[in-house]
Design a protein around this motif. Structure first.
Motif, mmCIF file in Angstrom:
data_model
loop_
_atom_site.group_PDB
_atom_site.id
_atom_site.type_symbol
_atom_site.label_atom_id
_atom_site.label_comp_id
_atom_site.label_asym_id
_atom_site.label_seq_id
_atom_site.Cartn_x
_atom_site.Cartn_y
_atom_site.Cartn_z
ATOM 1 N N CYS A 3 1.059 -1.078 0.006
ATOM 2 C CA CYS A 3 0.028 -0.009 0.228
ATOM 3 C C CYS A 3 0.887 1.128 -0.047
ATOM 4 O O CYS A 3 2.183 1.252 0.269
ATOM 5 C CB CYS A 3 -0.830 -0.234 1.221
ATOM 6 S SG CYS A 3 -0.080 0.012 2.946
ATOM 7 N N GLY A 4 0.270 2.427 -0.389
ATOM 8 C CA GLY A 4 1.083 3.575 -0.256
ATOM 9 C C GLY A 4 0.174 4.802 -0.958
ATOM 10 O O GLY A 4 -0.969 4.640 -1.047
ATOM 11 N N TRP A 5 1.041 5.462 -1.666
ATOM 12 C CA TRP A 5 0.337 6.893 -2.240
ATOM 13 C C TRP A 5 0.878 6.521 -3.664
ATOM 14 O O TRP A 5 2.057 6.375 -4.008
ATOM 15 C CB TRP A 5 0.858 7.930 -1.612
ATOM 16 C CG TRP A 5 0.004 8.026 -0.098
ATOM 17 C CD1 TRP A 5 0.826 7.634 0.898
ATOM 18 C CD2 TRP A 5 -1.117 8.686 0.152
ATOM 19 N NE1 TRP A 5 -0.035 8.044 2.061
ATOM 20 C CE2 TRP A 5 -1.158 8.654 1.703
ATOM 21 C CE3 TRP A 5 -2.049 9.451 -0.457
ATOM 22 C CZ2 TRP A 5 -2.135 9.314 2.386
ATOM 23 C CZ3 TRP A 5 -2.901 10.038 0.213
ATOM 24 C CH2 TRP A 5 -3.218 9.997 1.591
ATOM 25 N N VAL A 6 -0.224 7.091 -4.547
ATOM 26 C CA VAL A 6 0.097 7.151 -6.209
ATOM 27 C C VAL A 6 -0.401 8.734 -6.388
ATOM 28 O O VAL A 6 -1.380 9.063 -6.114
ATOM 29 C CB VAL A 6 -0.499 6.013 -6.773
ATOM 30 C CG1 VAL A 6 -1.802 6.012 -6.523
ATOM 31 C CG2 VAL A 6 0.153 5.993 -8.258
ATOM 32 N N ASN A 7 0.255 9.040 -7.522
ATOM 33 C CA ASN A 7 -0.121 10.417 -8.195
ATOM 34 C C ASN A 7 0.049 9.993 -9.621
ATOM 35 O O ASN A 7 1.108 9.557 -10.075
ATOM 36 C CB ASN A 7 0.551 11.668 -7.624
ATOM 37 C CG ASN A 7 -0.170 12.904 -8.268
ATOM 38 O OD1 ASN A 7 -1.291 12.930 -8.786
ATOM 39 N ND2 ASN A 7 0.263 14.003 -7.575
ATOM 40 N N GLY A 8 -0.816 10.634 -10.625
ATOM 41 C CA GLY A 8 -0.723 10.541 -11.952
ATOM 42 C C GLY A 8 -1.622 11.529 -12.706
ATOM 43 O O GLY A 8 -2.195 12.081 -11.994
ATOM 44 N N LYS A 9 -1.151 11.688 -13.861
ATOM 45 C CA LYS A 9 -1.864 12.751 -14.928
ATOM 46 C C LYS A 9 -3.106 12.332 -15.274
ATOM 47 O O LYS A 9 -3.373 11.067 -15.290
ATOM 48 C CB LYS A 9 -0.905 12.998 -15.884
ATOM 49 C CG LYS A 9 0.456 13.818 -15.556
ATOM 50 C CD LYS A 9 0.960 14.181 -16.907
ATOM 51 C CE LYS A 9 2.371 14.957 -16.373
ATOM 52 N NZ LYS A 9 2.901 15.623 -17.672
ATOM 53 N N PHE B 188 -6.375 -0.385 4.383
ATOM 54 C CA PHE B 188 -5.175 0.810 4.088
ATOM 55 C C PHE B 188 -4.564 0.599 5.618
ATOM 56 O O PHE B 188 -3.110 0.731 5.749
ATOM 57 C CB PHE B 188 -5.452 1.885 3.816
ATOM 58 C CG PHE B 188 -4.260 2.862 3.382
ATOM 59 C CD1 PHE B 188 -3.564 2.781 1.991
ATOM 60 C CD2 PHE B 188 -3.775 3.588 4.229
ATOM 61 C CE1 PHE B 188 -2.531 3.350 1.652
ATOM 62 C CE2 PHE B 188 -2.575 4.577 3.918
ATOM 63 C CZ PHE B 188 -2.019 4.314 2.711
ATOM 64 N N GLY B 189 -4.923 0.636 6.518
ATOM 65 C CA GLY B 189 -4.522 0.843 8.028
ATOM 66 C C GLY B 189 -3.828 -0.392 8.517
ATOM 67 O O GLY B 189 -3.044 -0.092 9.002
ATOM 68 N N ALA B 190 -4.319 -1.402 8.103
ATOM 69 C CA ALA B 190 -3.766 -2.693 8.183
ATOM 70 C C ALA B 190 -2.444 -2.809 7.580
ATOM 71 O O ALA B 190 -1.416 -3.322 8.412
ATOM 72 C CB ALA B 190 -4.708 -3.886 8.249
ATOM 73 N N LYS C 70 -2.583 13.134 -5.046
ATOM 74 C CA LYS C 70 -2.160 11.850 -4.225
ATOM 75 C C LYS C 70 -3.368 11.238 -3.898
ATOM 76 O O LYS C 70 -4.390 11.869 -3.512
ATOM 77 C CB LYS C 70 -1.440 12.061 -3.210
ATOM 78 C CG LYS C 70 0.152 12.441 -3.674
ATOM 79 C CD LYS C 70 0.926 12.847 -2.332
ATOM 80 C CE LYS C 70 2.197 12.117 -2.048
ATOM 81 N NZ LYS C 70 2.766 12.751 -0.895
ATOM 82 N N GLN C 71 -3.333 9.816 -4.146
ATOM 83 C CA GLN C 71 -4.508 8.707 -3.764
ATOM 84 C C GLN C 71 -3.923 7.621 -3.163
ATOM 85 O O GLN C 71 -2.723 7.403 -3.625
ATOM 86 C CB GLN C 71 -5.553 8.737 -4.611
ATOM 87 C CG GLN C 71 -5.119 7.872 -5.738
ATOM 88 C CD GLN C 71 -6.330 7.613 -6.680
ATOM 89 O OE1 GLN C 71 -7.280 7.176 -6.215
ATOM 90 N NE2 GLN C 71 -6.157 7.708 -7.936
ATOM 91 N N ARG C 72 -4.562 7.374 -2.076
ATOM 92 C CA ARG C 72 -4.347 5.904 -1.699
ATOM 93 C C ARG C 72 -4.311 4.777 -2.492
ATOM 94 O O ARG C 72 -5.160 4.616 -3.216
ATOM 95 C CB ARG C 72 -4.761 5.579 -0.167
ATOM 96 C CG ARG C 72 -4.159 6.758 0.849
ATOM 97 C CD ARG C 72 -5.162 6.429 2.123
ATOM 98 N NE ARG C 72 -6.305 6.523 2.030
ATOM 99 C CZ ARG C 72 -7.156 6.094 3.087
ATOM 100 N NH1 ARG C 72 -6.725 5.955 4.466
ATOM 101 N NH2 ARG C 72 -8.457 6.279 2.956
ATOM 102 N N PHE C 73 -3.430 3.537 -2.274
ATOM 103 C CA PHE C 73 -3.642 2.384 -2.999
ATOM 104 C C PHE C 73 -3.320 1.322 -2.276
ATOM 105 O O PHE C 73 -2.556 1.327 -1.392
ATOM 106 C CB PHE C 73 -2.902 2.364 -4.530
ATOM 107 C CG PHE C 73 -1.587 1.878 -4.169
ATOM 108 C CD1 PHE C 73 -1.048 0.639 -3.992
ATOM 109 C CD2 PHE C 73 -0.435 3.115 -3.953
ATOM 110 C CE1 PHE C 73 0.219 0.289 -3.834
ATOM 111 C CE2 PHE C 73 0.916 2.789 -3.939
ATOM 112 C CZ PHE C 73 1.038 1.224 -3.753
#
Length: 129
Positions: free
Chosen positions: A47-53, A103-105, A62-65
């Protein structure tokens, strides 16, 4: 021996993260623009954060994945209640709760809801309506 085990675990996590990032990238509008940050691997997920066009060529933010070991990718925007206007509010809220729990787990966040509390909340909410 202990060092070799750590190296093997680190290699496994790097491979898992790379596989997850490839899967997330394939879900994005512009795969060449994808930026990852704060990525964590556990035994069963990444899990983490991703940003894209976006379609206009600007970064969407950014959004979580979450990526599961089975290959399933979930982006935070997919659990956005606004995307499901036909669902009952309880179902939309439960979807958001489950994403937050997963996501928290993955991040080891003890203050995040757990899946059982999401289901208990949904069960109570449906019975009260």
């Amino acid at each position: 021996m202990m060092i070799a085990g750590c190296d093997q675990e680190g290699a496994r996590q790097r491979e898992q993260i790379e596989t997850a990032q490839q899967a997330v990238t394939s879900e994005m509008i512009d795969p060449t623009s994808v930026l990852f940050s704060d990525v964590t691997a556990t035994a069963t997920s990444v899990c983490g954060w991703v940003n894209g066009k976006n379609r206009l060529g600007g970064y969407a933010g950014k959004q979580r994945f979450i990526w599961s070991g089975s290959g399933h990718v979930e982006l935070e925007s997919e659990s956005d209640p606004a995307k499901f206007p036909d669902l009952k509010p309880q179902a939309r809220d439960a979807s958001r709760c489950m994403f937050n729990a997963s996501f928290g787990a993955c991040k080891g966040d003890a203050s995040a809801p757990d899946a059982l509390s999401c289901m208990d909340w949904l069960d109570t909410s449906v019975k009260s309506n």
